[in-house]
Design an enzyme around this catalytic site. Structure first.
Site, PDB file in Angstrom:
ATOM      1  N   HIS A 278       0.895  -1.340  -0.215  1.00 45.56           N
ATOM      2  CA  HIS A 278      -0.118   0.013   0.039  1.00 45.56           C
ATOM      3  C   HIS A 278       0.734   1.180  -0.013  1.00 45.56           C
ATOM      4  CE1 HIS A 278      -3.453   2.692   1.398  1.00 45.56           C
ATOM      5  NE2 HIS A 278      -2.464   3.272   2.063  1.00 45.56           N
ATOM      6  N   GLU A 279       1.943   1.426   0.950  1.00 45.95           N
ATOM      7  CA  GLU A 279       2.767   2.395   1.175  1.00 45.95           C
ATOM      8  C   GLU A 279       3.540   2.662  -0.267  1.00 45.95           C
ATOM      9  OE1 GLU A 279       2.297   4.679   3.127  1.00 45.95           O
ATOM     10  OE2 GLU A 279       0.849   3.316   4.423  1.00 45.95           O
ATOM     11  N   HIS A 282       2.184   4.599  -3.153  1.00 41.72           N
ATOM     12  CA  HIS A 282       2.132   6.146  -3.004  1.00 41.72           C
ATOM     13  C   HIS A 282       3.632   6.851  -3.663  1.00 41.72           C
ATOM     14  CE1 HIS A 282      -1.247   6.418  -0.375  1.00 41.72           C
ATOM     15  NE2 HIS A 282      -0.685   5.750   0.654  1.00 41.72           N
ATOM     16  N   GLU A 358      -5.530   6.842  -1.303  1.00 41.75           N
ATOM     17  CA  GLU A 358      -5.469   5.722  -0.220  1.00 41.75           C
ATOM     18  C   GLU A 358      -6.410   4.517  -0.904  1.00 41.75           C
ATOM     19  OE1 GLU A 358      -3.954   5.658   2.105  1.00 41.75           O
ATOM     20  OE2 GLU A 358      -3.099   7.798   2.033  1.00 41.75           O
TER      21      GLU A 358
END
Length: 423
Positions: A278-279, A282, A358
């Site tokens: 997930h990170e 970004h 997100e």
């Protein structure tokens, strides 16, 4: 007139507070829609009865404190102007400093100190609340240390910005907002670059991930995503909180992925890999840089509106607010108040953009890891550790939530799980 304006301001704040108390405790419905009951997003399937009760209580009080705290700042700055405290701060600065260059720092320390003392009760209530509900594990001494670090960092930041801003006001009455914004661009980038290596370590200890086996798995995942990562950092948070978190911070060579040690202690490797994926999204989709660009565009609009509103307010109520000229340092509380109002008004838009990013990161992570069970259980554990609301009320979601609600996140993952189970 001054007394009447003060009474009206206090009355407006009280009515505002009563509205949100009624909204959060009596009107808003945080229960799950029928179609989600019994699903993996239903908190009754992964929280026990006491955890459900505590989550509801904690969320309502915490949300009420959020909606009270920012308007309380507006009220504080308004009363500081109305009752002549800003004028007094300037007089004290003029009397105590022989050299003119020292007067603005002295004015700023008085204003900062009064603001700190005025907002301290709400900050302490928030800290006590998190201690009561076992979210925070931080001692009062440690918490007070963080509060004082906040105070001095904010003071140092404004000590750089405010003198430049008011110098620009005196040089260009009509264009100071534009020149101020142009100078804010390199300053913002510089602060973002410094954040991971100078500011963050003031609060916590950062070090390379100690679990080398897990680090190898994370770096393999990074390589799969074409991310030139060399290190993953962990931060010591167990002495401060039971909550879980991971994030991306910094820009350029100082960009880093950070895991809280609470996350490492409470999640298994597969759950952590989902969070790391997930990170990584970004980084891959350059969300940090889009966020900076969006912030800078909004700050341009915000400074222009602040310029227009300040001039209008001083023309209309300059006598009552004890401000003869916008360019006088006595107008600083008005500047802070208007800027805070505009930031609050813009938060639904900025939060919407953040929730979109997100959501993209959640979808990226599940496509990369293809482990919906680990993903869902990680979000369930995040909910438990922070006593989060799975389905927050509408106003809470748009003003507070930079991430999708757990209902949205878990139900998306459950749909993915069902879809791929049938293939």
């Amino acid at each position: 007139m001054v007394r009447k304006m003060g009474v009206y301001a206090v009355l407006a704040f009280c009515l505002y507070g009563l509205f949100f108390y009624w909204y959060l405790f009596y009107f808003a419905d945080a229960s799950l829609p029928f179609e989600y009951q019994g699903s993996k997003a239903d908190p009754s399937t992964f929280l026990n009865g006491r955890e459900l009760d505590l989550s509801g209580e904690y969320s309502k009080i915490r949300n009420l404190l959020f909606f009270l705290s920012t308007p309380f700042e507006w009220l504080f700055y308004f009363l500081i102007l109305l009752f002549g405290f800003s004028k007094a701060f300037k007089r004290w600065a003029d009397q105590s400093a022989k050299y003119k260059m020292l007067r603005m720092p002295i004015y700023l320390i008085w204003l900062s100190l009064f603001a700190f003392l005025a907002t301290f009760p709400l900050s302490y209530i928030s800290y006590s609340l998190s201690r009561t509900y076992h979210i925070s594990t931080q001692t009062f001494t440690s918490w007070m240390k963080d509060e004082l670090i906040d105070f001095w960092i904010n003071y140092a930041t404004w000590l750089i910005i405010v003198p430049v801003l008011y110098w620009l006001m005196k040089k260009s009455k009509k264009r100071w907002w534009l020149y101020g914004w142009l100078l804010s661009v390199p300053f913002t980038l510089f602060m973002m670059f410094l954040q991971p290596v100078v500011i963050d370590p003031l609060y916590n200890d950062f070090y390379p991930l100690q679990n080398k086996e897990l680090e190898t798995k994370i770096l393999t995942l990074a390589e799969k995503a074409d991310i030139p990562a060399k290190n993953v950092f962990e931060v010591n948070m167990a002495d401060k909180t039971n909550a879980l978190n991971a994030y991306v911070t910094g820009i350029g060579s100082n960009a880093r992925i950070v895991l809280w040690d609470t996350t490492l202690n409470r999640l298994n490797d597969n759950q952590i890999l989902f969070i790391m994926a997930h990170e990584m999204c970004h980084y891959v989709e350059k969300h940090i840089y889009f966020g900076i660009a969006g912030y800078l565009l909004l700050s341009l609009l915000g400074l222009y509106l602040t310029y227009k509103i300040m001039n209008w307010a001083v023309r209309k109520w300059g006598k009552e607010l004890k401000i003869d000229d916008v360019r006088d340092i006595r107008s600083l509380p008005l500047f802070f108040m208007i800027l805070s109002m505009l930031l609050f008004a813009a938060s639904p838009l900025t939060n919407l953009a953040s929730r979109y990013e997100e959501t993209r990161a959640d979808k990226y992570a599940i496509e990369m890891t293809k482990n919906p069970e680990a993903a869902i259980s990680s979000f369930q554990e995040l909910t438990r550790s922070g006593l989060s609301e799975v389905n927050p009320p509408f106003l809470v979601k748009i003003f507070r939530y930079t991430h999708p609600s757990m209902l949205d996140r878990i139900s998306m993952l459950e749909e993915y799980e069902i879809k791929h189970r049938n293939q």
